[in-house]
Design an enzyme around this catalytic site. Structure first.
Site, mmCIF file in Angstrom:
data_model
loop_
_atom_site.group_PDB
_atom_site.id
_atom_site.type_symbol
_atom_site.label_atom_id
_atom_site.label_comp_id
_atom_site.label_asym_id
_atom_site.label_seq_id
_atom_site.Cartn_x
_atom_site.Cartn_y
_atom_site.Cartn_z
ATOM 1 N N SER A 154 0.827 -1.194 0.000
ATOM 2 C CA SER A 154 0.000 0.000 0.000
ATOM 3 C C SER A 154 0.874 1.261 0.000
ATOM 4 O O SER A 154 1.656 1.445 -0.932
ATOM 5 C CB SER A 154 -0.952 -0.045 1.208
ATOM 6 N N ASP A 250 -9.246 -3.932 -5.958
ATOM 7 C CA ASP A 250 -8.636 -3.128 -4.895
ATOM 8 C C ASP A 250 -8.490 -1.698 -5.426
ATOM 9 O O ASP A 250 -7.715 -1.451 -6.353
ATOM 10 C CB ASP A 250 -7.268 -3.708 -4.506
ATOM 11 N N HIS A 276 -8.686 -4.612 -0.070
ATOM 12 C CA HIS A 276 -7.355 -4.089 0.224
ATOM 13 C C HIS A 276 -6.809 -4.640 1.540
ATOM 14 O O HIS A 276 -5.596 -4.763 1.709
ATOM 15 C CB HIS A 276 -7.411 -2.565 0.286
#
Length: 305
Positions: A154, A250, A276
């Site tokens: 991320s 995502d 996610h």
């Protein structure tokens, strides 16, 4: 007469001495001369202290998965951090004198309309990048033969991808030949065809690429979060060593490309996203496996090689 004979005898003695010297010089073998000691072999590799590991694995957690003062060797800020599902098994598998596992301690926040008190995305990312690069720089200076495996999730994937972009262009803090591999999971600057896509294919792009043209509008939802678009130059010479992983649907890495409703897309970016948050268990990324299992196998292969 006696004096004359004495002179003759002296001359004869001198002649005999001279002849002996000449004969000795002519018969002395080269092997009788002690050769100089050979110089020690010169190594093309810089010296490596005995304590240095063969490989260092550097992991960058995602947003809200780290804090600035966390322990990089035994992080405890967020026990549910996705990166811990990969780094802890590696630490258990290898001794520290072979593999050092280091986890980036940074603020890891994302200021938005739902979290006005937090550090902005730009500030958090810059802090993380600086700390990550400092660890690479220091380790390479102290242990010039140690190789590196970079990985991030991320916001951490954005940091790692940016650093790999610089290293691949020959402008990074360590030489590209010291990088064994890079893995970016849910990269917000993901581009199809850049790096090596792994797992199920996705059609979208990273949120920063998707929202680049809408950057000014998204600031009302995410102040201080610059949508910078794709990385110029991709990963350069590292392209074949960068593994790109994104779960279908995502919103961080599989966002639509093109002009759309900026506010709604920005809200989707900061909203709780079940896809996610499930890379450790999601079977729709690597069929029959998980991203965690794939990363452990990938890193183990690079280390053992």
């Amino acid at each position: 007469m006696k004096k004359f004979l004495t002179v003759v005898a002296a001359v004869v003695v001198l002649v005999l001495i001279g002849a002996g010297v000449v004969n000795w010089l002519n018969t002395t073998k080269k092997t009788d001369i002690i050769p100089p000691l050979p110089l020690p072999p010169q190594s093309s590799q810089p010296a490596q202290p005995a304590w240095c590991p063969d490989v260092e694995v550097l992991a960058a957690p995602g947003t809200w998965e780290s804090v600035a003062n966390d322990d990089p060797i035994n992080p405890k800020a967020n026990p549910a951090s996705f990166m811990l599902t990969v780094t802890q098994p590696l630490q258990q598998r290898y001794p520290m004198d072979k593999v050092k596992v280091w986890t980036l301690p940074y603020t890891a926040q994302f200021k938005n309309i739902n979290a006005q008190h937090e550090m902005s995305y730009d500030q958090s990312r810059q802090e993380g990048t600086s700390k990550y690069e400092a660890e690479l720089r220091i380790m390479h200076k102290d242990c010039p033969q140690t190789d590196f495996i970079l990985m991030g999730f991320s916001q951490g994937a954005v940091i790692v991808g940016d650093i790999a972009n610089q290293i691949g262009a020959g402008q990074g803090v360590v030489p590209a030949e010291r990088i064994r591999g890079v893995a970016v999971v849910a990269d917000g600057r993901r581009e199809p065809g850049v790096g090596q896509a792994q797992g199920n294919p996705v059609a979208g792009v990273g949120a920063e690429v998707s929202l680049q043209l809408l950057n000014q509008l998204t600031q009302t939802i995410m102040p201080g979060a610059t949508m910078r678009g794709p990385r110029v130059g991709g990963y350069g010479v590292l392209n074949d060593r960068v593994m790109d992983i994104c779960a279908p649907d995502d919103h961080i890495c599989d966002a639509p490309l093109g002009i759309g409703n900026a506010v709604q897309r920005a809200q989707a970016l900061i909203a709780a996203n079940a896809v996610h948050a499930q890379y450790a268990t999601n079977p729709n990324v690597f069929p029959g496996s998980t991203t965690t299992q794939w990363l452990i196998g990938w890193a183990t292969g690079l280390i053992d090689a």
